[in-house]
Design an enzyme around this catalytic site. Structure first.
Site, short mmCIF file in Angstrom:
data_model
loop_
_atom_site.label_atom_id
_atom_site.label_comp_id
_atom_site.label_asym_id
_atom_site.label_seq_id
_atom_site.Cartn_x
_atom_site.Cartn_y
_atom_site.Cartn_z
N CYS A 78 -10.07 -6.91 1.91
CA CYS A 78 -10.42 -5.58 2.44
C CYS A 78 -11.82 -5.15 1.97
O CYS A 78 -12.56 -4.54 2.72
CB CYS A 78 -9.38 -4.54 2.08
SG CYS A 78 -8.56 -4.76 0.53
N GLN A 93 0.81 -9.65 -6.23
CA GLN A 93 0.35 -11.04 -6.37
C GLN A 93 1.23 -11.83 -7.34
O GLN A 93 1.38 -13.04 -7.21
CB GLN A 93 -1.11 -11.08 -6.86
CG GLN A 93 -2.11 -10.50 -5.89
CD GLN A 93 -2.33 -11.36 -4.66
OE1 GLN A 93 -1.98 -12.55 -4.62
NE2 GLN A 93 -2.91 -10.77 -3.63
N THR A 135 14.02 4.15 11.07
CA THR A 135 15.00 3.08 11.26
C THR A 135 14.62 1.88 10.40
O THR A 135 13.45 1.48 10.36
CB THR A 135 15.05 2.67 12.76
OG1 THR A 135 15.32 3.84 13.52
CG2 THR A 135 16.12 1.62 13.01
N ASN A 189 -5.56 -9.10 -7.99
CA ASN A 189 -5.68 -9.81 -6.72
C ASN A 189 -7.01 -10.53 -6.53
O ASN A 189 -7.17 -11.31 -5.60
CB ASN A 189 -5.44 -8.84 -5.56
CG ASN A 189 -6.41 -7.71 -5.55
OD1 ASN A 189 -6.48 -6.94 -6.51
ND2 ASN A 189 -7.21 -7.60 -4.51
N THR A 214 0.85 -1.20 0.00
CA THR A 214 0.00 0.00 0.00
C THR A 214 0.88 1.25 0.00
O THR A 214 0.67 2.17 -0.79
CB THR A 214 -0.93 0.01 1.24
OG1 THR A 214 -1.73 -1.18 1.20
CG2 THR A 214 -1.80 1.24 1.29
N1 PLP Z 1 -1.78 -4.69 -4.04
C1 PLP Z 1 -2.26 -5.93 -4.23
C2 PLP Z 1 -2.43 -6.43 -5.63
C3 PLP Z 1 -2.61 -6.74 -3.16
O1 PLP Z 1 -3.10 -7.95 -3.36
C4 PLP Z 1 -2.45 -6.21 -1.85
C5 PLP Z 1 -2.83 -7.00 -0.65
O2 PLP Z 1 -3.86 -7.55 -0.52
C6 PLP Z 1 -1.95 -4.91 -1.70
C7 PLP Z 1 -1.62 -4.19 -2.81
C8 PLP Z 1 -1.80 -4.28 -0.34
O3 PLP Z 1 -0.78 -4.86 0.38
P1 PLP Z 1 -0.49 -4.47 1.89
O4 PLP Z 1 -1.78 -4.69 2.61
O5 PLP Z 1 0.58 -5.42 2.31
O6 PLP Z 1 -0.05 -3.07 1.93
#
Ligand code: PLP
Length: 387
Positions: free
Chosen positions: A328, A187, A245, A148, A70
Site C-alpha cells: 500500500c 503476518q 449477513t 509486514n 484493517t
Molecule cells: N496488518 C498487517 C500487518 C498487514 O500486513 C496487512 C496487509 O497487508 C494488514 C494489516 C491489512 O490487511 P487487509 O488489507 O486484509 O485489511
C-alpha cells in the site's frame, strides 16, 4: 513466474477453495433464516469459527469476524470508546503504538491521538521507551506480533507480562483505568504458533488473506473484559459488533486455511529458513536489513545506491515478482516509515527490496531468483556508472 511477495498476498489454496465452493452454491442460505438448511449452515459457520478460535487458544465466542485485518484493527481501537479519546490539556493521550505498525494500525492510532513507541535498530520494540511512556492514563497499547515489511517478531509475551504488572500496580493503588494490549498478527499467523493466553494479549487481529485463505476476511479476538463499540450497526450479527449477513464461504475458507497453516507450521519454517540461507549465500553485494528476530520467510536486502523501484520493474520483466516494502505504501510512492524507523538513510531505503517466500516456491526457483537478481543488480550498477 517466480513470486516472492507472499507478505502482500497469498493465493487461495486448492483445499481452501474446495471447502468454500459449496457455500457459494448449494449451501447459500442466510444463517439467520428459520428453516433447517439455513440452521445447518449457521451451525457449520459456528464450527468454522471454533476452528479459527481454537488455533489461537480461544473460543468461538471470543472472535468477531471482520472484513479483513484493517477492519479488525479499527474495531480494536473502539475499546477506547466510539469517539477518539477526549484527552484533556496536559494529559497523556492514553494510546501507545509501535512506530513500525502497518498503516491500518498507525492511521487509527493517530486518529485517537496515539503516541509512537520507538524500535531499536534491529526493528524490535524499545522496551525502555515503552516503559517510560506508560502512564496511569495509558489505556491501549498496540504492537504487531510480526512486522509486514521486515518480518520482525516482537517479544509480545514480555510486553503482555509488563501490561499485567501495570494492571496489578493500578489495582493496588485503586486506579480503575483499564489497560489493554492489542496485537496485529496478520503476518505472524503463517509461521508462528500463536496462543492468546501465552502472549497475554486482550485483542488480536487475524487475516485470512495472508495464510492462503480468501481476501477480505479477518477476525478480532477479544477477551471478555474488553468492551468494544460496533463500527457499523444493523442486524446484530457477531454479538452485535459486526452487523451484516455472515460471510459463510469466507469463514469456512479461513478455518480451512488456518487448520492447514497450523498443520504445516514446523515444516514450512524449516523450508523457508533453508530458502533464506540459499538466497543469502548466492546473492551478491547486498546488505541484509532484517538480520535477526525475523519470520523465516522474510528476506529484506539493501542495494545501496541502486533504485529498488527500477529493480522491481526489471525483475518483473525477467519473471521475478518482489516488493520494496508494504504494497500500500509502495503504490502511493511513499517512503517506508519502517525502514526509516530502524535508521536506514534515504539512499538505503531507496535501494531496499523485500522478498517474501511462500507455498509455490521451491529450491530450484530460489536458485534461479538469486541468479536473476544478481544479473539485474549488476546490469543496473553498470548502467548507473556509465550515466
Ligand atoms: N496488518 C498487517 C500487518 C498487514 O500486513 C496487512 C496487509 O497487508 C494488514 C494489516 C491489512 O490487511 P487487509 O488489507 O486484509 O485489511
Amino acid at each position: 513466474m517466480i513470486y516472492l511477495d507472499y507478505a502482500a498476498a497469498t493465493p487461495v489454496s486448492r483445499k481452501v477453495l474446495a471447502a468454500m465452493e459449496p457455500y457459494f452454491t448449494d449451501e447459500f442460505f442466510n444463517p439467520s433464516a428459520a428453516y433447517l438448511p439455513a440452521k445447518k449452515v449457521a451451525a457449520e459457520y459456528e464450527v468454522a469459527k471454533g476452528v479459527i478460535a481454537h488455533a489461537i487458544g480461544a473460543k468461538s465466542n471470543d472472535l468477531v469476524i471482520t472484513g479483513g485485518a484493517t477492519e479488525a484493527n479499527n474495531l480494536a481501537f473502539t475499546a477506547l470508546g466510539a469517539e477518539p479519546y477526549p484527552c484533556h490539556e496536559g494529559a497523556a493521550p492514553g494510546i501507545l503504538y509501535l512506530e513500525t505498525e502497518h498503516d491500518s494500525v498507525r492511521a487509527v492510532a493517530e486518529k485517537y491521538g496515539g503516541e509512537a513507541i520507538k524500535v531499536l535498530p534491529n526493528g524490535v520494540i524499545d522496551l525502555a521507551d515503552l516503559k517510560a511512556k506508560i502512564t496511569d492514563e495509558t489505556r491501549l497499547i498496540s504492537v504487531s506480533l510480526a512486522n509486514n515489511e521486515l518480518g520482525t517478531i516482537q517479544p509480545l509475551a514480555e510486553i503482555g507480562a509488563l501490561v499485567k504488572n501495570v494492571r496489578i500496580g493500578r489495582l493496588k493503588r485503586g486506579i480503575k483505568t483499564p489497560i489493554y494490549l492489542h496485537s496485529d498478527a496478520s503476518q505472524a499467523l503463517n509461521l508462528l504458533d500463536i496462543n492468546v493466553a501465552r502472549l497475554g494479549v486482550d485483542m488480536l487481529t487475524l487475516n485470512a488473506a495472508k495464510i492462503y485463505g480468501p481476501k477480505g476476511v479477518g477476525a478480532l479476538y477479544v477477551s471478555h473484559d474488553v468492551k468494544l463499540t460496533p463500527i457499523s450497526v444493523g442486524g446484530g450479527q457477531e454479538q452485535g459488533l459486526r452487523s451484516g449477513t455472515e460471510n459463510v464461504p469466507g469463514v469456512i475458507g479461513f478455518a480451512t486455511a488456518i487448520h492447514e497453516t497450523k498443520e504445516h507450521l514446523n515444516g514450512n519454517r524449516k523450508k523457508y529458513a533453508n530458502y533464506k540461507r540459499i538466497l543469502l549465500s548466492e546473492l551478491k553485494d547486498y546488505e541484509l536489513v532484517n538480520k535477526k528476530h525475523s519470520l523465516d520467510n522474510f528476506v529484506v536486502l539493501c542495494y545501496n545506491g541502486i533504485d529498488a523501484e527500477r529493480l522491481i520493474y526489471l525483475l518483473e520483466e525477467r519473471g521475478v515478482y518482489v516488493a520494496t516494502g508494504a504494497a500500500c505504501a509502495a503504490s502511493k510512492g511513499k517512503k517506508s516509515h519502517v525502514l526509516a524507523a530502524i535508521g536506514l538513510t534515504d539512499s538505503q531505503i531507496a535501494g531496499s527490496l523485500r522478498l517474501t517466500l511462500g507455498e509455490t516456491n521451491d529450491e530450484e526457483q530460489v536458485h534461479e531468483a538469486a541468479k536473476i537478481i544478481n544479473q539485474v543488480v549488476q546490469d543496473e550498477k553498470r548502467r548507473t556508472k556509465n550515466e
